[in-house]
Write an enzyme that holds these catalytic residues in place. Structure first.
Site: not given
Length: 538
Positions: A356, A368, A459-460, A484, A511, A515
């Site tokens: 980066r 980013s 989702s960050n 995270g 599910h 799987d």
């Protein structure tokens, strides 16, 4: 009893629709909330949801065919039910209902039919609450940009309407005078309920208000003609004000300004009450705020702050926004219907950080870590198509295209703009796309088309220092990735303990379609791409 489903009006300007794809076949069992078909409107291709249960007995419009709004689309009923009368007569069932309604009206009074015949005088247009997004069921009038008695032309902005996804300006398609407003500022009304009436000045529209499903209370309906007469004198006065170059932008304490002007003023800390508007009727527009030079400041007395006394209990109710309601419904349905499970993996970010740094050293280039994750997800989805799926009761839908949704936090909640065909984009293209859509999301400028069609979601919360977390699946996706923060910690490399940079990723999957082994293999591939960014260029 069979239920007739007509071609829906999925946008405020939609006159006809094309069935892009049927997701159900004749004979399939249908549950409330099932997606029946993908319908192409004049603005976007949208999923059309069933509000009924039963068996799909008949399809009236085939894939690829175009049909006007309100034409027979499908029939849902009990298995084996005879619907030949509906099919042969087209609208036989609704016709019966209309006939029954007419009989009841005739029995009541002859006055009713007289009222109906005079319900829509010549030149009068009844405007209802528009459906501004595919999931919108009701809307809230955030701001009226016109008032009763105002002259309006085609293309004028009538109001700002808050949907479940954004606040949008609602454009007028007619010319005339505003004779009646049925939904006041701050009020919520269902789609297709009476919003406003436009027509020649002085026209009596009390019959329309009385019989057209107005949302205002009956007590307010009677004085409506008086209000109209009083308001009819306003346009002349407004012309005089315009000629004297008055740029007043307030009315009864309300400031008339475009959403963009409000956003710029908010960012710059400018009080719009001090800005002169150059737009229509003194409305403040973008250039007014950008060119505004504040006068000498006059210190105002500090506003009183409501503070509860020690030991006193105090609660306040805040009305849920349309977006908040939509988030609650969507995530509630997902959490309580999908049997989900989560897998966690730790990723070495040293190579990603170095890559980066090199990329961002190039002029006019900005990438980013989230852009790298989005790209890696798209590449991993190509290798694991089972994760790029959607569940339906009859079939598992495999998507050949890869559209990654990126969750964006906004003031009212959460929006998920979609990066289309993500696997075919470079890191810089993904970065530019995410920044553009995220900016639109925060300014409530996203269009329905920019929020539809995701096959996977990222989702960050790493920028908030969150180490790891589980997300709720954004249905109809089969999975969502939670990203995270990058943290420094002791790691073992080549038998030595050194300082390393790591990041936790959590994959939450449905599910029914994914799987555990499939999810684990997807994460292993994703880890390889992120830890070795050069492999994404191969």
């Amino acid at each position: 009893m069979a239920t007739i489903i007509n071609m829906p009006r999925l946008s405020d300007t939609m006159e006809e629709g094309v069935v892009a794809k049927w997701l159900k076949n004749v004979g399939d069992k249908i549950e409330e909330g099932d997606i029946l078909a993908e319908i192409e409107t004049d603005k976007a291709t949208m999923e059309f949801e069933s509000f009924y249960e039963g068996t799909l007995l008949y399809i009236g419009i085939q894939e690829g065919e175009t049909s006007p709004v309100d034409v027979l689309l499908a029939v849902i009923g009990e298995e084996g039910e005879d619907i030949s009368a509906i099919i042969n007569g087209g609208e036989a069932e609704p016709a019966k209902e209309e006939a029954a309604t007419e009989e009841v009206k005739e029995e009541t009074t002859t006055e009713t039919s007289a009222t109906e015949s005079a319900a829509i005088p010549e030149g009068v247009q009844v405007i209802t609450m528009p459906r501004l997004s595919d999931t919108m069921t009701d809307g809230t009038v955030a701001t009226w940009l016109k008032t009763v008695g105002d002259e309006v032309s085609e293309g004028d902005m009538l109001a700002e309407i808050e949907t479940d996804k954004a606040t949008m300006e609602f454009e007028c398609f007619y010319e005339g005078t505003i004779l009646y407003i049925g939904v006041q500022e701050g009020e919520t009304a269902p789609v297709d309920s009476l919003l406003t009436i436009i027509g020649p000045a002085g026209t009596d529209v009390s019959a329309i208000v009385a019989n057209g499903g107005a949302t205002s209370a009956p007590a307010e309906e009677k004085p409506a003609p008086e209000k109209t007469e009083a308001a009819a004198t306003k346009p002349a006065a407004k012309v005089e004000e315009t000629k004297t170059v008055s740029t007043s932008n307030t009315s009864n304490g309300r400031i008339f300004a475009s959403p963009l002007a409000k956003k710029i003023a908010s960012d710059k800390g400018i009080n719009l009450a001090n800005v002169s508007g150059s737009g229509e009727n003194g409305r403040i527009i973008k250039k007014d705020v950008e060119n505004y030079t504040p006068a000498a400041k006059v210190e105002a007395a500090p506003a009183a702050v409501s503070v509860a006394a020690a030991g006193v209990e105090n609660s306040e109710e805040v009305k849920n926004s349309q977006m908040r309601k939509a988030i609650a419904k969507s995530l509630g349905n997902s959490k309580f219907s999908a049997p989900d499970f989560s897998l966690n993996i730790e990723v070495d970010m040293d190579n990603a950080m170095a890559s980066r740094k090199i990329i961002n050293a190039i002029p006019d280039t900005k990438v980013s870590f989230n852009d790298m994750v989005v790209k890696a997800c798209a590449m991993a989805l190509k290798k694991h198509p089972q994760v790029n799926t959607s569940w339906s009761e009859a079939n598992t839908i495999y998507h050949s295209h890869i559209h990654v949704g990126v969750a964006v936090a906004v003031d009212d909640g959460l929006l998920v703009p979609v990066i289309k065909h993500t696997d075919g984009l470079s890191l810089t293209q993904i970065g530019a796309g995410v920044r553009d859509l995220a900016g639109k999301a925060r300014n409530k400028k996203l269009t329905p088309a920019e929020m539809q069609g995701s096959t996977f979601t990222v989702s960050n919360l790493g920028m908030f220092g969150i180490g790891s977390f589980n997300s709720i699946i954004n249905q109809p996706n089969s999975a969502i990735l939670s990203v995270g923060a990058i943290v420094q910690k002791p790691v073992v490399k080549d038998g030595q303990i050194v300082v390393g940079n790591t990041m936790n990723l959590t994959l939450t999957s449905d599910h029914r379609t994914v799987d555990g082994a499939v999810g684990a293999q997807f994460l292993q591939t994703l880890k390889t791409f992120i830890e070795n960014p050069v492999t994404m260029l191969a």
